[in-house]
Design a protein around this motif. Structure first.
Motif, PDB file in Angstrom:
ATOM      1  N   ASP A 629       0.196  -1.370  -0.233  1.00 30.86           N
ATOM      2  CA  ASP A 629       0.241  -0.248  -0.343  1.00 30.86           C
ATOM      3  C   ASP A 629       0.926   1.328  -0.446  1.00 30.86           C
ATOM      4  O   ASP A 629       2.130   0.626  -0.267  1.00 30.86           O
ATOM      5  CB  ASP A 629      -1.293   0.368   1.032  1.00 30.86           C
ATOM      6  N   GLU A 630      -0.125   2.496   0.511  1.00 36.07           N
ATOM      7  CA  GLU A 630       0.909   3.989   0.106  1.00 36.07           C
ATOM      8  C   GLU A 630       2.342   4.012   1.423  1.00 36.07           C
ATOM      9  O   GLU A 630       2.774   4.520   1.155  1.00 36.07           O
ATOM     10  CB  GLU A 630      -0.099   5.359  -0.017  1.00 36.07           C
ATOM     11  N   HIS A 631       1.761   3.033   2.237  1.00 34.94           N
ATOM     12  CA  HIS A 631       2.689   3.516   3.029  1.00 34.94           C
ATOM     13  C   HIS A 631       3.355   2.278   2.865  1.00 34.94           C
ATOM     14  O   HIS A 631       4.699   1.886   4.416  1.00 34.94           O
ATOM     15  CB  HIS A 631       2.062   3.112   4.549  1.00 34.94           C
ATOM     16  N   TYR A 743      10.694  -3.973   0.296  1.00 34.22           N
ATOM     17  CA  TYR A 743       9.359  -4.643   0.523  1.00 34.22           C
ATOM     18  C   TYR A 743       9.945  -5.731   1.344  1.00 34.22           C
ATOM     19  O   TYR A 743       8.523  -6.978   1.748  1.00 34.22           O
ATOM     20  CB  TYR A 743       8.384  -5.101  -0.550  1.00 34.22           C
TER      21      TYR A 743
END
Length: 823
Positions: A629-631, A743
């Motif tokens: 996600d964006e975080h 990630y």
């Protein structure tokens, strides 16, 4: 139905090819002895150079071989493990020969056939290729055949998901970039999956060859990184005697019990082989995790072959059956005790961090968990090779079926989450023209047709599809004096088609199910129809220069081609065995690699040595990237399962391999081996430039690895124990700090050193029966370690643990014993 009729027609025509190949021949006989002991060289290989014809000496070193008419200057190539090969010219006036073998200079004179038009001595072949003999395979005790090869070939590694699942990686590249061949037939078994292993009977592999670098010229797509070629046993005796071989082994760590039996016979015209094996293991263990839940397996194999040999060539018909119940570990644990837990609920009712603990009884049982894979693989194929005038041709036709079920529903154990059936028809034709002016010219066509179907499943990572591969190639080799130059060109086309694929919720159990046309009520379109074509040109050119009789220099340049696989372009769902949701990209184009190799190889009286350097650039490199996600937090479309999407960029890999074998003539039977391999892999996509671990480095790149061994063979005066052997080796893997941290895909992996030891003996049970017993201890000091090539390292649901260890560790100390009894 029409495809089945056509296949049967081709099979019939292929089998009766020998009817057209009759001609007069002469029979050559002789004996082979070892120079040092003057003892008979039993089971020595004798082949007719530049043909597929061969035989093997009997227990007394005697042999017979037929020489077809039309060969003006026949040469016999005599090969025996540990001895210098001998090339013998057959003269018109003599039909019986005495041959003495010398124990030296063996490495450069070994004969290989993979990726070549004809059998070729390694020192004449500019392509980086390694041969693993039956002796090495028998004396290396590992969990599976890929791990056996990895221990003996620098540059070959395996990405593991437990003891019985190993995927070959060559020089940092794997999955659909490494092609596996079984008896010349490409292995097709949904190999795109992380937890999908190689479906072969390890007890029936006689030898193996490994090509390191693009082999697309001969094999087309999926050989961009190289080829692992496995050769099952085939009888070469022609005396009509029925022979057999029994293998039994036990490994203490996971309680592996394995037994295999083989019977065979070869006559002047017909030969046959029957074999079967059964291997069963429980959960493996290590000092950190104890027993690792759901890593056991139950594997069965059957195989049969029958062959007809005329004076001009041969036809072989072969069948194999593979059946494996394979545990699927997921790594869930209790947060405090760190004991493994098991899934008993589904979906939102399944709290991964609060599952019940697995009992000691279950951990120590041979019973396979209800959550497991069931893999079945069947092959039927015909191989032919015959002389046509002074040339020869080979024809291959095969069918294989792979059925894979992955059971991941604890509330309905009989319902598979994944259930796919893949049918593959393999075909190939090659013609080797008569040699003229030092030139050998070959051309051919090969490929495959595939039909994939999803069956009664609940998860659908890939659609139903049809695939057709067609490739044609030409190859030329020129040899004169110290020079050998070879190269070729190939053109491939791949067509892929699939129809709309709908999925809906089953109202009875809440799971997914396929919605069959025309009834698509309350369904969603999971896979839109697909019509795509890919094509590409492969090239290869190389040269070998004999600096002296003992030293050769090799240079090779190759362009490899690989079409995107179905998962890479069309996946859109959960693979329950891998615990990953895959998302493909239909805009992908083929990968093309450009690799340069240079090596120098020497074979001297007391030692052999080689040094190889390589550089490989991969254009439009396809790789997996975790979806966040964006975080930067991983997105879980389905609970407990990470989501990965295929991306395309470019990559660069370079490295080196060295090998040294010392055989002091003053210390008979002593051998010192040392192999080194090193590779660096980078994603050269612009956005990752100079990013280091944040995207620059490729995943699953092996660290610097050095394996050094010392072995000693001692011949005794004892009639019962004529020979014993002992071996100790050190397996060192350096720290891997070039990893893909983006990630949290990978983490830094500390280096480790493992010590292994082995002791074996020959046992003379009778005048004609020489048995072997091999004892081995792997990881002698029970060192707790994690490999960056083990997927289990990243099976973890917590960010920290009371004992400071995260993920699953590799196998601890393992005592093994193997017994081989010929009869």
């Amino acid at each position: 139905m029409r495809q089945l009729v056509n296949f049967r027609l081709l099979l019939s025509v292929s089998f009766w090819i020998p009817v057209m190949a009759y001609a007069q021949s002469r029979v050559i006989s002789g004996s082979v002895v070892e120079s040092e002991t003057k003892e008979a060289a039993s089971f020595c290989h004798i082949s007719l150079l530049h043909t597929s014809l061969g035989t093997v000496s009997d227990i007394n070193g005697r042999f017979q071989i037929e020489i077809p008419s039309g060969i003006d200057e026949p040469y016999l190539l005599i090969s025996y493990v540990g001895y210098k090969h001998d090339t013998l010219r057959v003269t018109p006036e003599r039909n019986d020969y005495s041959i003495t073998l010398v124990a030296e200079e063996k490495t450069l004179d070994e004969v290989v056939i993979t990726g070549l038009s004809k059998a070729t001595i390694i020192r004449e072949n500019p392509v980086a290729i390694s041969l693993i003999s039956s002796k090495l395979i028998e004396r290396t005790i590992e969990s599976n055949i890929i791990d056996v090869l990895s221990q003996n070939v620098p540059g070959l590694n395996s990405v593991k998901t437990g003891p019985n699942i190993s995927k070959p990686f060559i020089r940092g590249l794997g999955y659909n970039r490494v092609l596996t061949l079984y008896d010349g037939v490409r292995q097709e078994g949904q190999q795109w999956g992380d937890e999908h292993g190689i479906e072969v009977d390890a007890y029936n592999i006689e030898k193996a060859e490994v090509i390191k670098g693009p082999a697309s010229l001969m094999f087309g797509s999926d050989a961009l990184a190289g080829v692992v070629s496995l050769f099952p046993y085939a009888p070469e005796e022609r005396d009509g005697i029925i022979r057999g071989r029994f293998v039994s082994e036990y490994q203490s760590n996971n309680g592996l019990i394995g037994n295999g039996i083989r019977m065979s016979s070869g006559g002047t015209r017909w030969q046959w082989t029957l074999s079967g094996s059964y291997r069963k293991a429980k959960n493996y263990s290590n000092a950190v995790d104890g027993r690792v839940y759901n890593t056991g397996y139950d594997e069965k194999n059957l195989a049969a072959s029958v062959g007809y040999k005329s004076k001009k060539g041969f036809t072989n018909v072969s069948l194999t059956l593979y059946d494996n119940l394979q545990g699927i570990p997921d790594g869930s644990r209790d947060s405090l005790s760190r004991k493994f837990t098991k899934q008993i609920a589904e979906g939102s009712f399944d709290d991964v961090q609060n599952r019940p603990i697995v009992s000691d009884t279950e951990l120590n049982s041979y019973d396979i968990s209800p959550l497991h894979q069931h893999i079945q693989h069947y092959r039927a194929y015909v191989t032919n090779q015959y002389q046509i005038g002074k040339g020869d041709m080979s024809v291959l036709l095969g069918f294989q079926q792979n059925v894979r079920r992955e059971y991941n529903h604890p509330t309905v154990p009989s319902q598979p989450g994944l259930f796919v059936r893949l049918n593959t028809i393999n075909y190939g034709f090659r013609y080797n023209a008569p040699e003229f002016s030092n030139l050998e010219v070959s051309f051919g066509v090969n490929g495959m047709y595939q039909d994939n179907k999803n069956k009664d499943a609940t998860d659908f990572p890939i659609p139903d599809f049809n695939l057709l591969d067609v490739g044609s190639y030409g190859f030329i080799k020129w040899s004169k004096d110290q020079w050998t130059v070879s190269g070729g060109v190939r053109y491939d086309v791949r067509n892929v088609t699939s129809n709309d694929f709908y999925v809906r919720t089953n109202p009875q159990n809440g799971f997914g199910q396929q919605a069959l046309l025309p009834d698509t009520t309350n369904s969603k379109l999971q896979f839109a129809a697909l019509r795509q074509s890919f094509n590409g040109v492969s090239l290869s050119i190389g040269t070998t220069y004999q600096l002296s009789q003992k030293l050769s220099l090799k240079v090779n340049v190759a362009r490899g081609y690989r079409a995107p696989s179905i998962p890479e372009i069309a996946s859109n769902g959960l693979d329950p065995g891998a615990h990953i949701v895959y998302i493909g990209n239909r805009n992908f184009v083929p990968e093309f690699s450009f690799q340069q190799d240079i090596s120098i190889n020497g074979a001297f009286r007391n030692f052999n040595a080689s040094v190889s350097l390589f550089h490989n650039s991969v254009q439009d490199y396809i790789y997996l990237s975790q979806v966040v996600d964006e975080h930067g937090n991983p997105i879980e479309i389905l609970q407990g399962n990470k989501t990965f999407q295929y991306q395309q960029g470019s990559a660069q890999l370079y490295g080196m391999e060295t090998s040294l074998e010392i055989r002091p003539s003053s210390l008979k039977g002593l051998t010192i081996n040392s192999n080194l391999a090193f590779v660096i892999g980078s994603n050269t996509k612009k956005e990752f430039e100079n990013k280091g671990t944040d995207g620059q480095y490729l995943p699953f790149i092996p660290p610097l690895k050095i394996i050094t061994s010392v072995s000693q063979e001692i011949r005794l005066e004892s009639k019962l124990f004529p020979m014993i052997n002992a071996k100790a080796d050190i397996d060192y893997s350096a720290t891997q700090d070039r990893f893909l941290a983006l990630y949290n895909t990978e983490t830094k992996t500390p280096g480790f050193t493992l010590f292994n030891a082995a002791l074996g003996t020959d046992v003379q049970l009778s005048k004609k029966t020489l048995a072997q017993i091999q004892f081995q201890v792997n990881n002698v000091f029970d060192f707790a370690y994690q490999s960056n090539l083990s997927r289990l390292k990243y099976f973890e649901y917590f960010n920290q643990s009371p004992n400071g260890h995260l993920g699953i560790y590799s196998m601890g100390r393992n005592f093994s014993v193997k017994v081989i009894i010929p009869f």
